[in-house]
Design a protein around this motif. Structure first.
Motif, PDB file in Angstrom:
ATOM      1  N   UNK A 482       0.816  -1.230   0.000  1.00 42.38           N
ATOM      2  CA  UNK A 482       0.000   0.000   0.000  1.00 42.38           C
ATOM      3  C   UNK A 482       0.847   1.277   0.000  1.00 42.38           C
ATOM      4  N   UNK A 483       2.148   1.110  -0.172  1.00 42.33           N
ATOM      5  CA  UNK A 483       3.025   2.276  -0.147  1.00 42.33           C
ATOM      6  C   UNK A 483       2.866   3.114  -1.423  1.00 42.33           C
ATOM      7  N   UNK A 484       3.046   4.408  -1.279  1.00 44.18           N
ATOM      8  CA  UNK A 484       3.017   5.316  -2.449  1.00 44.18           C
ATOM      9  C   UNK A 484       4.431   5.674  -2.897  1.00 44.18           C
ATOM     10  N   UNK A 485       5.399   4.984  -2.273  1.00 43.98           N
ATOM     11  CA  UNK A 485       6.798   5.279  -2.579  1.00 43.98           C
ATOM     12  C   UNK A 485       7.349   4.137  -3.434  1.00 43.98           C
ATOM     13  N   UNK A 486       7.522   4.391  -4.743  1.00 48.40           N
ATOM     14  CA  UNK A 486       7.938   3.345  -5.681  1.00 48.40           C
ATOM     15  C   UNK A 486       9.363   2.858  -5.452  1.00 48.40           C
ATOM     16  N   UNK A 514      15.418  -8.353 -10.479  1.00 49.77           N
ATOM     17  CA  UNK A 514      14.387  -7.898 -11.416  1.00 49.77           C
ATOM     18  C   UNK A 514      13.303  -7.077 -10.717  1.00 49.77           C
ATOM     19  N   UNK A 515      13.264  -7.164  -9.375  1.00 50.70           N
ATOM     20  CA  UNK A 515      12.273  -6.411  -8.601  1.00 50.70           C
ATOM     21  C   UNK A 515      12.846  -5.129  -7.978  1.00 50.70           C
ATOM     22  N   UNK A 516      14.119  -4.823  -8.290  1.00 47.34           N
ATOM     23  CA  UNK A 516      14.721  -3.588  -7.769  1.00 47.34           C
ATOM     24  C   UNK A 516      13.961  -2.366  -8.315  1.00 47.34           C
ATOM     25  N   UNK A 517      14.118  -1.204  -7.679  1.00 48.55           N
ATOM     26  CA  UNK A 517      13.505   0.035  -8.208  1.00 48.55           C
ATOM     27  C   UNK A 517      14.073   0.369  -9.598  1.00 48.55           C
ATOM     28  N   UNK A 518      13.279   1.034 -10.396  1.00 49.76           N
ATOM     29  CA  UNK A 518      13.764   1.445 -11.731  1.00 49.76           C
ATOM     30  C   UNK A 518      14.598   2.722 -11.599  1.00 49.76           C
ATOM     31  N   UNK A 519      15.421   3.001 -12.587  1.00 50.85           N
ATOM     32  CA  UNK A 519      16.234   4.225 -12.580  1.00 50.85           C
ATOM     33  C   UNK A 519      15.329   5.456 -12.575  1.00 50.85           C
ATOM     34  N   UNK A 520      14.241   5.368 -13.327  1.00 52.88           N
ATOM     35  CA  UNK A 520      13.347   6.528 -13.421  1.00 52.88           C
ATOM     36  C   UNK A 520      12.672   6.824 -12.086  1.00 52.88           C
ATOM     37  N   UNK A 521      12.332   5.731 -11.331  1.00 55.34           N
ATOM     38  CA  UNK A 521      11.704   5.952 -10.023  1.00 55.34           C
ATOM     39  C   UNK A 521      12.692   6.607  -9.065  1.00 55.34           C
ATOM     40  N   UNK A 523      15.204   8.518  -9.891  1.00 61.12           N
ATOM     41  CA  UNK A 523      15.402   9.904 -10.359  1.00 61.12           C
ATOM     42  C   UNK A 523      14.211  10.765  -9.961  1.00 61.12           C
ATOM     43  N   UNK A 524      12.995  10.219 -10.160  1.00 56.61           N
ATOM     44  CA  UNK A 524      11.782  10.984  -9.871  1.00 56.61           C
ATOM     45  C   UNK A 524      11.680  11.351  -8.393  1.00 56.61           C
ATOM     46  N   UNK A 525      12.120  10.397  -7.523  1.00 60.14           N
ATOM     47  CA  UNK A 525      12.008  10.609  -6.078  1.00 60.14           C
ATOM     48  C   UNK A 525      13.339  11.043  -5.446  1.00 60.14           C
ATOM     49  N   UNK A 526      14.186  11.634  -6.244  1.00 56.95           N
ATOM     50  CA  UNK A 526      15.498  12.069  -5.745  1.00 56.95           C
ATOM     51  C   UNK A 526      15.370  13.078  -4.620  1.00 56.95           C
ATOM     52  N   UNK A 527      14.277  13.802  -4.607  1.00 56.69           N
ATOM     53  CA  UNK A 527      14.080  14.807  -3.563  1.00 56.69           C
ATOM     54  C   UNK A 527      13.991  14.193  -2.183  1.00 56.69           C
ATOM     55  N   UNK A 528      13.656  12.900  -2.137  1.00 58.31           N
ATOM     56  CA  UNK A 528      13.594  12.204  -0.850  1.00 58.31           C
ATOM     57  C   UNK A 528      14.975  11.712  -0.404  1.00 58.31           C
ATOM     58  N   UNK A 529      15.963  12.086  -1.182  1.00 56.41           N
ATOM     59  CA  UNK A 529      17.328  11.689  -0.828  1.00 56.41           C
ATOM     60  C   UNK A 529      17.756  10.364  -1.441  1.00 56.41           C
TER      61      UNK A 529
END
Length: 552
Positions: A482-486, A514-521, A523-529
């Motif tokens: 249920x997380x909103x953090x990809x 194969x289940x690791x986070x994608x590069x785009x995710x 990059x998109x959430x870089x603001x979270x550190x």
């Protein structure tokens, strides 16, 4: 001093000399020989300081013994040597243990000499020599102690000597008692040759029982009653529906009468038939007990030999167990129905009957009947009498089959405790326990038990780390669905990858990757550190941190 006093003193002096001379003469006369007690309490006569006891005729016995021992040293086993032995054995059988050492050598040599003649061999002479060998083992124990040791040694020869004699079958109960006495006394230290003879005699005794029973079954009166019972059963079953209720009632009464008469015939047979009276105790129940007795001793010896890496002993005792399986168990028509019905009925009547419980447990294992209705209850009774780690694991397995996970956990914990001297088994059982915790949804306890397994034995680390990785891989729904953090929702897969890497499980590492986070995710959430290569807190029940990586 006056002349009279001097004269009296002189007489006393002369008398003292005379007495001393007389005592010296007596000492020379008995030559310092004494009487001594033999091991069995009988009296040995004419014993000197060296431990030789020459009996009544000391000089003649000494001469005969010198002649005998010289001939034995020269390997002269002729008639004159036999005559000398016979004189010594008859007149002073307690001379010295060397008489038995030489005597056994002599008669075994004579036995070998006669046996090699084959077709021309004198069978009576062979029997005479064999009996003498057996007797010498008995007599050595009688006079010089260690009777148990020499009885066990005698056993190595007894069966070999008597098995082909005409009176062998007639004397089977006697031979059984002899070898059973040795096995009861020596236990795990029983010589494999003696146990081999014991198995053969047990099998032959049961065959004698079966032959005796055949006399009853072949009796015309017995056959008539059994036939009447079979006929009545066919009517009572009424499979085709062609018999009336009155006919069924009539044949039910006939069956009851036939069964009653059969019992009377059997009782009369038992009381009057000599063969049955002699062998009736060697029945199926006795045979089952004998199988268990032999298997217990063989099993202990195999385990001891394997632990000591004594391949020869492992082979010998495995042969004994194979003999028991073939010649004892082979005569018992034991299957799952026998265990569940016959033994089960007996156990149900007395659930505390340890002997029957052991049979149900042991036979169920051997015959793969562990799903039987009495197996678990029997195992619990056996465990209570003799707690064993392996049995605790078996009991745990039974509770797993019944889907009673709590009980299974309890018994796996007992097994680990009882495996205190075997870290490898503790490690293996800990993995089993970890899986049970996981089945209950207790992932934290499951992981802790897996780590405990590695503490017991590091050789299990691959399996343990793989198991922990599987726990992490299966935690997505519980922790992150249920997380909103990809990015963070993929932390369990990163943690799983770490465990698989420790295990060297490349295929599972690839699946986790194969289940690791994608590069785009990322990059998109870089603001979270988030950034590739930086630490990532995992959270949920897993806890700790991992290194953020992206899927290939």
């Amino acid at each position: 001093m006056n002349k009279l006093a001097t004269f009296l003193l002189g007489l006393m002096f002369v008398a003292g000399i005379a007495q001393a001379q007389e005592e010296g003469t007596e000492a020379e006369k008995d030559n310092g020989l004494t009487e001594q007690n033999a091991a069995d309490g009988s009296v040995k006569k004419g014993c000197d300081a060296r431990g030789y006891c020459w009996g009544e005729n000391v000089e003649e016995t000494k001469s005969k013994y010198t002649f005998f021992s010289d001939n034995m040293k020269a390997k002269n086993y002729g008639q004159e040597t036999l005559d000398a032995f016979n004189y010594l054995y008859t007149n002073a059988p307690y001379i010295h243990k060397n008489l038995y050492i030489y005597g056994l050598k002599l008669f075994k040599a004579k036995l070998s000499e006669e046996t090699k003649k084959k077709d021309t061999a004198d069978k009576n002479l062979i029997t005479e020599y064999e009996d003498m060998v057996l007797k010498l083992y008995d007599e050595r124990g009688k006079y010089f102690g260690k009777a148990d040791t020499w009885e066990s040694t005698k056993g190595k020869y007894l069966y070999r000597y008597v098995k082909d004699r005409p009176d062998f079958d007639e004397r089977l109960p006697e031979y059984y008692n002899f070898y059973r006495g040795i096995a009861d006394r020596d236990g795990e230290k029983t010589d494999d040759a003696n146990m081999s003879a014991y198995v053969a005699i047990v099998a032959k005794l049961h065959i004698s029982y079966k032959k005796a029973v055949q006399g009853f079954n072949k009796d015309p009166k017995t056959k008539a009653q059994k036939s009447a019972i079979l006929t009545a059963n066919s009517v009572i079953e009424n499979k085709d529906g062609k018999y009336t209720d009155d006919q069924i009632k009539e044949y039910t009464a006939k069956k009851e009468a036939a069964e009653k008469e059969l019992v009377n015939l059997e009782t009369a047979f038992e009381q009057n038939d000599a063969e049955f009276k002699k062998y009736k105790s060697y029945n199926e129940n006795w045979l089952m007990d004998e199988y268990d007795f032999v298997s217990e001793i063989a099993g202990k010896n195999i385990a001891t030999a394997e632990a000591a890496k004594k391949d020869k002993d492992v082979k010998s005792w495995t042969r004994i167990q194979t003999m028991a399986d073939k010649y004892i168990m082979g005569m018992l028509d034991i299957d799952c129905d026998f265990i569940n019905e016959k033994l089960g009925a007996k156990f149900k009547a007395d659930p505390s009957d340890l002997g029957t419980a052991k049979k149900i447990f042991g036979y169920s294992i051997r015959k793969k009947c562990t799903d039987g209705p009495y197996f678990l209850d029997a195992a619990l009774v056996v465990f209570e009498a003799d707690p064993q780690a392996a049995m605790a694991s078996v009991i745990a397995g039974q509770y797993i089959k019944r889907d009673d996970v709590d009980k299974a956990i309890e018994w796996k914990e007992k097994a680990i405790e009882l495996y205190a001297e075997d870290p490898t088994k503790q490690a293996e059982t800990s993995i089993d326990l970890a899986k049970l915790y996981n089945k209950k949804g207790l992932k934290t306890q499951a992981r802790a038990q897996a780590y405990k397994a590695i503490e017991f034995d590091s050789e299990i680390s691959k399996e343990a780390y793989t198991f922990i990785g599987d726990l992490y891989m299966g935690s997505y729904k519980q922790c992150f669905e249920s997380s909103n953090d990809n990015v963070h929702e993929r932390a369990c897969y990163l943690a799983a990858y770490d465990m698989y890497a420790k295990a060297g499980a490349s295929a599972k590492m690839s699946a986790a990757q194969k289940q690791f986070p994608s590069k785009s995710d990322v990059f998109t959430l870089a603001a979270k550190g988030y950034a590739e290569g930086k630490p990532l807190q995992i959270g949920c029940w897993i806890g700790g941190s991992t290194t953020l990586r992206v899927r290939p």
